[in-house]
Design a protein around this motif. Sequence first.
Motif, PDB file in Angstrom:
ATOM      1  N   TRP A 139      51.795  10.946  91.554  1.00  0.00           N
ATOM      2  CA  TRP A 139      51.664  12.152  92.514  1.00  0.00           C
ATOM      3  C   TRP A 139      52.539  13.050  92.311  1.00  0.00           C
ATOM      4  CZ3 TRP A 139      46.809  12.591  94.597  1.00  0.00           C
ATOM      5  CH2 TRP A 139      46.352  11.580  94.841  1.00  0.00           C
ATOM      6  N   TYR A 140      52.386  14.479  92.475  1.00  0.00           N
ATOM      7  CA  TYR A 140      53.437  15.328  92.118  1.00  0.00           C
ATOM      8  C   TYR A 140      53.121  16.654  92.646  1.00  0.00           C
ATOM      9  CZ  TYR A 140      50.742  17.184  88.232  1.00  0.00           C
ATOM     10  OH  TYR A 140      49.956  18.087  87.489  1.00  0.00           O
ATOM     11  N   ASP A 141      54.147  17.595  92.688  1.00  0.00           N
ATOM     12  CA  ASP A 141      53.680  18.936  93.413  1.00  0.00           C
ATOM     13  C   ASP A 141      53.045  18.943  94.836  1.00  0.00           C
ATOM     14  OD1 ASP A 141      54.974  20.606  91.332  1.00  0.00           O
ATOM     15  OD2 ASP A 141      53.088  21.299  90.524  1.00  0.00           O
ATOM     16  N   ALA A 142      53.848  18.151  95.601  1.00  0.00           N
ATOM     17  CA  ALA A 142      53.354  18.361  97.088  1.00  0.00           C
ATOM     18  C   ALA A 142      53.699  19.603  97.641  1.00  0.00           C
ATOM     19  CB  ALA A 142      53.743  17.118  97.702  1.00  0.00           C
ATOM     20  N   ARG A 143      52.752  20.275  98.115  1.00  0.00           N
ATOM     21  CA  ARG A 143      53.088  21.541  98.608  1.00  0.00           C
ATOM     22  C   ARG A 143      52.236  21.877 100.059  1.00  0.00           C
ATOM     23  NH1 ARG A 143      51.677  25.170  93.483  1.00  0.00           N
ATOM     24  NH2 ARG A 143      53.228  24.333  92.116  1.00  0.00           N
ATOM     25  N   VAL A 144      52.984  22.880 100.922  1.00  0.00           N
ATOM     26  CA  VAL A 144      52.309  23.296 101.823  1.00  0.00           C
ATOM     27  C   VAL A 144      52.221  24.673 101.574  1.00  0.00           C
ATOM     28  CG1 VAL A 144      52.509  23.857 104.291  1.00  0.00           C
ATOM     29  CG2 VAL A 144      53.364  21.657 103.631  1.00  0.00           C
ATOM     30  N   GLU A 145      51.131  25.425 101.405  1.00  0.00           N
ATOM     31  CA  GLU A 145      50.819  26.955 100.743  1.00  0.00           C
ATOM     32  C   GLU A 145      50.070  27.582 101.683  1.00  0.00           C
ATOM     33  OE1 GLU A 145      50.005  26.430  96.610  1.00  0.00           O
ATOM     34  OE2 GLU A 145      48.837  24.669  97.158  1.00  0.00           O
ATOM     35  N   ALA A 146      49.967  28.735 101.255  1.00  0.00           N
ATOM     36  CA  ALA A 146      48.870  29.629 101.993  1.00  0.00           C
ATOM     37  C   ALA A 146      47.444  28.912 101.680  1.00  0.00           C
ATOM     38  CB  ALA A 146      49.091  31.025 101.634  1.00  0.00           C
ATOM     39  N   ARG A 147      46.450  28.888 102.922  1.00  0.00           N
ATOM     40  CA  ARG A 147      45.140  28.536 102.148  1.00  0.00           C
ATOM     41  C   ARG A 147      44.292  29.472 101.527  1.00  0.00           C
ATOM     42  NH1 ARG A 147      39.800  27.270 103.778  1.00  0.00           N
ATOM     43  NH2 ARG A 147      39.243  29.396 104.126  1.00  0.00           N
ATOM     44  N   ALA A 148      44.010  29.054 100.234  1.00  0.00           N
ATOM     45  CA  ALA A 148      43.219  30.058  99.295  1.00  0.00           C
ATOM     46  C   ALA A 148      42.293  29.429  98.472  1.00  0.00           C
ATOM     47  CB  ALA A 148      44.348  30.424  98.282  1.00  0.00           C
ATOM     48  N   PRO A 149      41.534  29.920  97.704  1.00  0.00           N
ATOM     49  CA  PRO A 149      40.411  29.393  97.049  1.00  0.00           C
ATOM     50  C   PRO A 149      41.256  28.344  95.890  1.00  0.00           C
ATOM     51  CG  PRO A 149      39.887  31.673  97.192  1.00  0.00           C
ATOM     52  CD  PRO A 149      41.317  31.366  97.927  1.00  0.00           C
ATOM     53  N   ILE A 150      40.354  27.459  95.276  1.00  0.00           N
ATOM     54  CA  ILE A 150      41.143  26.659  94.485  1.00  0.00           C
ATOM     55  C   ILE A 150      40.441  26.945  93.117  1.00  0.00           C
ATOM     56  CG2 ILE A 150      41.361  24.296  93.733  1.00  0.00           C
ATOM     57  CD1 ILE A 150      40.752  23.429  96.551  1.00  0.00           C
ATOM     58  N   PRO A 151      41.386  27.373  92.100  1.00  0.00           N
ATOM     59  CA  PRO A 151      40.859  27.756  90.782  1.00  0.00           C
ATOM     60  C   PRO A 151      40.256  26.431  90.275  1.00  0.00           C
ATOM     61  CG  PRO A 151      43.019  28.387  90.864  1.00  0.00           C
ATOM     62  CD  PRO A 151      42.678  27.566  92.184  1.00  0.00           C
ATOM     63  N   MET A 152      39.264  26.571  89.655  1.00  0.00           N
ATOM     64  CA  MET A 152      38.420  25.119  88.806  1.00  0.00           C
ATOM     65  C   MET A 152      37.879  25.478  87.820  1.00  0.00           C
ATOM     66  SD  MET A 152      36.891  22.022  90.958  1.00  0.00           S
ATOM     67  CE  MET A 152      36.035  23.056  92.074  1.00  0.00           C
ATOM     68  N   ASP A 153      38.096  24.875  86.631  1.00  0.00           N
ATOM     69  CA  ASP A 153      37.494  24.850  85.515  1.00  0.00           C
ATOM     70  C   ASP A 153      35.744  24.332  85.560  1.00  0.00           C
ATOM     71  OD1 ASP A 153      38.159  24.933  82.308  1.00  0.00           O
ATOM     72  OD2 ASP A 153      36.125  23.724  82.669  1.00  0.00           O
ATOM     73  N   PRO A 154      35.019  25.010  85.087  1.00  0.00           N
ATOM     74  CA  PRO A 154      33.625  24.599  85.163  1.00  0.00           C
ATOM     75  C   PRO A 154      33.214  23.372  84.812  1.00  0.00           C
ATOM     76  CG  PRO A 154      33.540  26.568  83.993  1.00  0.00           C
ATOM     77  CD  PRO A 154      35.013  26.239  84.129  1.00  0.00           C
ATOM     78  N   ALA A 155      34.205  22.758  83.901  1.00  0.00           N
ATOM     79  CA  ALA A 155      33.889  21.277  83.448  1.00  0.00           C
ATOM     80  C   ALA A 155      34.765  20.387  84.233  1.00  0.00           C
ATOM     81  CB  ALA A 155      34.226  21.179  81.965  1.00  0.00           C
ATOM     82  N   ALA A 156      35.410  20.710  85.396  1.00  0.00           N
ATOM     83  CA  ALA A 156      36.069  19.904  86.304  1.00  0.00           C
ATOM     84  C   ALA A 156      35.188  18.516  86.585  1.00  0.00           C
ATOM     85  CB  ALA A 156      36.522  20.564  87.492  1.00  0.00           C
ATOM     86  N   ALA A 157      35.508  17.446  86.331  1.00  0.00           N
ATOM     87  CA  ALA A 157      34.616  16.354  86.424  1.00  0.00           C
ATOM     88  C   ALA A 157      34.089  16.215  87.789  1.00  0.00           C
ATOM     89  CB  ALA A 157      35.640  15.123  86.280  1.00  0.00           C
ATOM     90  N   VAL A 158      34.499  16.664  88.720  1.00  0.00           N
ATOM     91  CA  VAL A 158      34.110  16.328  90.281  1.00  0.00           C
ATOM     92  C   VAL A 158      32.580  17.290  90.264  1.00  0.00           C
ATOM     93  CG1 VAL A 158      35.261  18.356  91.352  1.00  0.00           C
ATOM     94  CG2 VAL A 158      34.223  16.610  92.781  1.00  0.00           C
ATOM     95  N   LEU A 159      32.622  18.385  89.593  1.00  0.00           N
ATOM     96  CA  LEU A 159      31.208  19.262  89.524  1.00  0.00           C
ATOM     97  C   LEU A 159      30.102  18.294  88.900  1.00  0.00           C
ATOM     98  CD1 LEU A 159      32.819  22.550  88.952  1.00  0.00           C
ATOM     99  CD2 LEU A 159      32.403  21.521  91.136  1.00  0.00           C
ATOM    100  N   HIS A 160      30.423  17.347  88.196  1.00  0.00           N
ATOM    101  CA  HIS A 160      29.449  16.831  87.455  1.00  0.00           C
ATOM    102  C   HIS A 160      29.085  15.377  87.802  1.00  0.00           C
ATOM    103  CE1 HIS A 160      29.645  20.225  84.797  1.00  0.00           C
ATOM    104  NE2 HIS A 160      30.993  20.185  84.868  1.00  0.00           N
ATOM    105  N   TYR A 161      30.142  14.675  88.146  1.00  0.00           N
ATOM    106  CA  TYR A 161      29.880  13.089  88.563  1.00  0.00           C
ATOM    107  C   TYR A 161      30.460  12.645  89.815  1.00  0.00           C
ATOM    108  CZ  TYR A 161      29.428  13.631  83.646  1.00  0.00           C
ATOM    109  OH  TYR A 161      29.128  14.096  82.311  1.00  0.00           O
ATOM    110  N   ALA A 162      30.960  13.920  90.836  1.00  0.00           N
ATOM    111  CA  ALA A 162      30.869  13.526  92.346  1.00  0.00           C
ATOM    112  C   ALA A 162      32.083  12.713  92.710  1.00  0.00           C
ATOM    113  CB  ALA A 162      29.663  13.475  92.865  1.00  0.00           C
ATOM    114  N   GLN A 163      33.288  12.725  91.781  1.00  0.00           N
ATOM    115  CA  GLN A 163      34.231  11.752  92.238  1.00  0.00           C
ATOM    116  C   GLN A 163      35.034  12.391  93.356  1.00  0.00           C
ATOM    117  OE1 GLN A 163      36.660  10.614  88.703  1.00  0.00           O
ATOM    118  NE2 GLN A 163      37.107   8.676  89.781  1.00  0.00           N
ATOM    119  N   GLU A 164      34.567  12.171  94.455  1.00  0.00           N
ATOM    120  CA  GLU A 164      35.171  12.943  95.653  1.00  0.00           C
ATOM    121  C   GLU A 164      35.150  12.102  96.946  1.00  0.00           C
ATOM    122  OE1 GLU A 164      35.131  15.616  99.269  1.00  0.00           O
ATOM    123  OE2 GLU A 164      33.994  13.968  98.608  1.00  0.00           O
ATOM    124  N   ILE A 165      36.238  12.130  97.703  1.00  0.00           N
ATOM    125  CA  ILE A 165      36.387  11.295  98.932  1.00  0.00           C
ATOM    126  C   ILE A 165      36.933  12.325  99.815  1.00  0.00           C
ATOM    127  CG2 ILE A 165      36.715   9.026  97.948  1.00  0.00           C
ATOM    128  CD1 ILE A 165      39.530   9.193  98.372  1.00  0.00           C
TER     129      ILE A 165
END
Length: 365
Positions: free
Chosen positions: A51-77
Amino acid sequence: MSGGDKLDFEIRPNPAPVSAADRAALLANPGFGRIFTDHMVTIRYADGKGWYDARVEARAPIPMDPAAAVLHYAQEIFEGLKAYRTADGGVTMFRPEANAARFAASAQRMAMPALPPEAFVDSLHRLIEIDREWIPTDPDGSLYLRPFMFASEVFLGVRPANEYLYVAIASPVGSYFSGGVKPVSVWVSPDYTRAAPGGTGAAKCGGNYAASLVAQAEAIEHGCDQVVFLDAVERRFVDELGGMNVFFVYDDGTVVTPPLTGTILPGITRESVLMLAAEAGKRVEERPVSFADWQEDAASGRLREVFACGTAAVITPIGQVKFPDGEFLIGGGEPGRLTMALRQQLADIQRGNAPDPHGWVTRVL
Ligand SMILES: *Cc1c(COP(=O)(O)O)cnc(C)c1O
């Protein structure tokens, strides 16, 4: 990360937060899950790096590659819990360690890395601290916290991803029931099940919700507020609602809820209700309840109250049950006595208006 489970959060305040006047206007009628605070927490994970780069930052859209695994196989909790304003102006959370432990258990089931529980709880403290002005002052309002994690690796192969993003956002919410508690109606789904033995029913993953939506839509079509799922093997026993656990109260004072056999989400409200009911001298049982018995005991009057429970609505009386062959009322369609007493007791503990002998309440501010 080094030196144990502690992560240092870099704080980058939002340079353009919502003005106090606009915030006040939004908080006047927040609804549920519609408005959000100025910040979010993000923590990254990569295999070999941890785990790295822990941040509190402005709420904003999350840039995501169209091949990000979650968009295909739903590894999400995800998780859901609330921060409350107390009468003395403080801020509390209810059992955040329990959510942290469940988040780790969900991660394990979905072949994801476990965020250390301390980092999970810390992330919520940081978010509440920076967005404290967003906690409604309305005595029924709260700040709903939504931590979640997904597979961010850019890869279409089917295997556990090796990169993840943890995010926590917060949403001010009003009273779940505007205009007083009203019993809900439920539809017992004849066609759809929520979770099978060996499946993901006990993990808090988005996929379970995706699978429940068509049944929930069917419930709405039949004029009901919520769907009730039966077990996937025999279609006989009551599992839970789409996002809430269920309790039955009998005329001899016995309080019953289905057992955690892996197909039911282990609700923290459920566990808290079991403890409070036992301490109130009720006989509490975790055992299967068949839909046939539910109907029969409602008809005979032996079954006095039924309620659903979860963080969002705390405790919700169930007044009416519909299924393809008919419908029936519980307690004449009115909220039950024990249902309302438990609801009040839990709310009082959460908001610091009652003693907290179990140490469930964490003071944030
Ligand atoms: C989150 C959830 C619950 C309720 O859990 P709480 O910890 O009480 O909020 C019940 N059922 C499902 C399916 C859930 O996702």
